[in-house]
Design an enzyme around this catalytic site. Sequence first.
Site, PDB file in Angstrom:
ATOM      1  CG  ASP A  28      -1.982  -1.121   1.134  1.00  0.00           C
ATOM      2  OD1 ASP A  28      -1.946  -1.910   0.171  1.00  0.00           O
ATOM      3  OD2 ASP A  28      -2.804  -1.220   2.062  1.00  0.00           O
ATOM      4  CD  GLU A  76      -7.296  -0.303   2.697  1.00  0.00           C
ATOM      5  OE1 GLU A  76      -6.206  -0.206   3.298  1.00  0.00           O
ATOM      6  OE2 GLU A  76      -8.391  -0.107   3.253  1.00  0.00           O
ATOM      7  CE  LYS A 133      -3.581  -4.495   1.051  1.00  0.00           C
ATOM      8  NZ  LYS A 133      -4.312  -3.557   1.892  1.00  0.00           N
ATOM      9  CE  LYS A 136      -8.385  -1.165   6.930  1.00  0.00           C
ATOM     10  NZ  LYS A 136      -8.412   0.045   6.087  1.00  0.00           N
ATOM     11  CB  VAL A 161       2.299   2.461   4.979  1.00  0.00           C
ATOM     12  CG1 VAL A 161       3.668   3.106   5.010  1.00  0.00           C
ATOM     13  CG2 VAL A 161       1.614   2.743   3.643  1.00  0.00           C
ATOM     14  CB  THR A 162       0.028   1.859   8.632  1.00  0.00           C
ATOM     15  OG1 THR A 162      -1.175   1.126   8.954  1.00  0.00           O
ATOM     16  CG2 THR A 162      -0.350   3.112   7.901  1.00  0.00           C
ATOM     17  CB  CYS A 166      -2.372  -2.778   5.128  1.00  0.00           C
ATOM     18  SG  CYS A 166      -4.041  -2.103   4.976  1.00  0.00           S
ATOM     19  CD  GLN A 206       3.489 -15.930  22.268  1.00  0.00           C
ATOM     20  OE1 GLN A 206       2.989 -16.986  22.610  1.00  0.00           O
ATOM     21  NE2 GLN A 206       2.786 -14.929  21.763  1.00  0.00           N
TER      22      GLN A 206
HETATM   23  C1  C5J Z   1      -3.200   0.433   5.516  1.00  0.00           C
HETATM   24  C2  C5J Z   1      -4.984   1.579   6.613  1.00  0.00           C
HETATM   25  N1  C5J Z   1      -2.636   0.331   4.305  1.00  0.00           N
HETATM   26  N2  C5J Z   1      -4.187   2.008   7.596  1.00  0.00           N
HETATM   27  N3  C5J Z   1      -4.477   0.884   5.570  1.00  0.00           N
HETATM   28  O1  C5J Z   1      -2.572   0.178   6.527  1.00  0.00           O
HETATM   29  O2  C5J Z   1      -6.167   1.828   6.624  1.00  0.00           O
END
Ligand code: C5J
Length: 228
Positions: A28, A76, A133, A136, A161-162, A166, A206
């Site tokens: 993204d 996205e 997509k 997320k 990101v972020t 995502c 873990q």
């Molecule tokens: C992504 C969002 N790409 N933060 N989307 O992380 O809505």
Amino acid sequence: MNTVQASPYPYPLPAKGSGNRVALVIIDMQRDFVEPGGFGAALGNKVEPLRKIVPTVAGLLKTFRELRFPVIYTREGHRPDLSDCPPAKKRRGNSTLRIGDRGPMGRILVLGEPGNDIVPELRPEAGELVIDKPGKGAFYATNLQERLKELGITHLIFTGVTTEVCVQTSMREANDRGYECLLVEDGTESYFPDFKRATVRMIQSQGGIVGWITTADRLTDSLRRTYG
Ligand code: C5J
């Protein structure tokens, strides 16, 4: 075995000629998240800090292209009629500009609009895989898993990101599907530095419950030493 220096322990790379392949995943890096006037800004975030990873991701992209390793980009976004946007997603938040509304970079989070474009420094080249997509996660309502199988990809290197939205969602989806997942800490960013730190800790906790963490330099050195 060749490895990348990583946390919580060295990340194993597939042997040359094994038929298993490493791919770079760039999540993204589209204008809607990293430039003013897009979805990220409409949600009330300061978007400028996200741009600092662009040179790092561009460096990794150069290495992957030189090695002729696959690169996968995600964006996205929703169809123009928003038929793939759940009403709950559209309603969420206090923003004046919502998904589908017209902003300075076209309609917010809609495929084909200027805001949906990947930033010019990371623009995909012909032949590279771009996954649009609606969610997320990169696997939800996409053909990513089929494409990875066709390409023999077993190892996924995550950037973009972020971090906690995502990137983390996609990494968890990949981990559950059996991929060896590595997150590049300086190749991912969040609007919230403490969320990024927490995500990085969570992923490697873990014994690497979701995967491994490394830096772009460590990854580049190992890839060039192993496959260059
Ligand atoms: C992504 C969002 N790409 N933060 N989307 O992380 O809505």
